[in-house]
Design a protein around this motif. Structure first.
Motif: not given
Length: 268
Positions: A27, A46-48, A57, A77-78, A80
């Motif tokens: 993060d 994946e990331g946001r 995303i 989100l996973s 990443w």
């Protein structure tokens, strides 16, 4: 998961500040943004990415160039993994000056240029060859030029994604702009999420779905105000899809610099 930082060279118009790949992304919160042009690309997972209330995303093969001092946050989100590079120097802003009204640029891997491969090659060469600032500056130019050409090269109307998703939505807006259209309705028309649809509008037309709809309504409102000088402002607002005349007047003045009445008086 290598990461390299470079000394600032004030004499070069363009240079790398940092570069890395195969990075287990965690993060990152930057309320004041980053001082350089920051490229972030998904390698795996994946990331946001968020900019205020806007969020989307970032999937494999997709990358984003975030402009300097743009507040943002991104998080996984996973599982990443990302590649990244940061660019500094006055030439970066010059190359991308036509896009500087936007906080970021979304770009995908293309057949003519791979951003991920470029980063891997830069890291590989810097491990084998003594770092050459001039060579690095030239390579940075090639990278940013590829982004610019991808965004403004071939006519967007020929792109498959434009034809598949944006053409039906634009036709719906131009046909039913006087109705209570929502962004959710427009996205449902082509079976995608509102966020993805907005990303496509941003990519091909340089504005979000909501901005495009508002701009179209404002253009039709101007035509009505001039063509029908006796039409009440409230009726003009309703005719282009606004349910609240006061809201219409406030938006019109904010975008045009004049109230609807003052604008009409320019022509009558």
């Amino acid at each position: 998961m290598p990461i390299y930082f470079y000394q600032t060279n004030q004499q070069l118009p363009l240079s790398l500040e940092s570069i890395g790949n195969d990075w287990p992304q965690d993060d990152v919160v930057r309320p004041d943004g980053y001082p350089y042009f920051h490229w972030l690309q998904t390698e795996q997972g994946e990331g946001r990415v968020t900019f205020g209330q806007e969020s989307f995303i970032l999937r494999p093969s997709e990358g984003i160039l975030i402009f300097p001092f743009t507040p943002h946050r991104y998080y996984p989100l996973s599982d990443w993994k990302t590649s990244f590079a940061t660019f500094q120097g006055p030439l970066a802003a010059e190359i991308l000056k036509q896009f500087t009204s936007q906080p970021y640029l979304l770009v995908e891997e293309s057949e003519t240029f791979s951003y991920m491969t470029w980063i891997k090659q830069r890291i590989k060469e810097d491990q084998k060859i003594s770092w050459d600032p001039l060579r690095a500056s030239s390579e940075c130019y090639r990278f940013l030029l590829a982004i610019m050409q991808e965004r403004s090269g071939n006519p967007t109307e020929k792109h498959l994604l434009f034809q598949q998703y944006l053409v039906p939505v634009i036709q719906e807006i131009e046909t039913n702009y006087d109705q209570a259209i929502t962004i959710k309705d427009l996205a449902g028309l082509v079976y995608v999420s509102p966020q993805y649809l907005s990303r496509l509008f941003q990519r091909f037309l340089g504005q979000s779905t909501a901005q495009y709809l508002l701009n179209y309504r404002m253009a039709r409102a101007k035509e009505l105000l001039v063509a029908q000088p006796d039409l009440p402002i409230q009726q003009a607002a309703f005719a282009v899809g606004f349910q609240d005349a006061s809201h219409f007047t406030a938006l019109f003045k904010k975008r045009v610099g004049l109230t609807p009445l003052k604008f009409r008086q320019l022509y009558h």
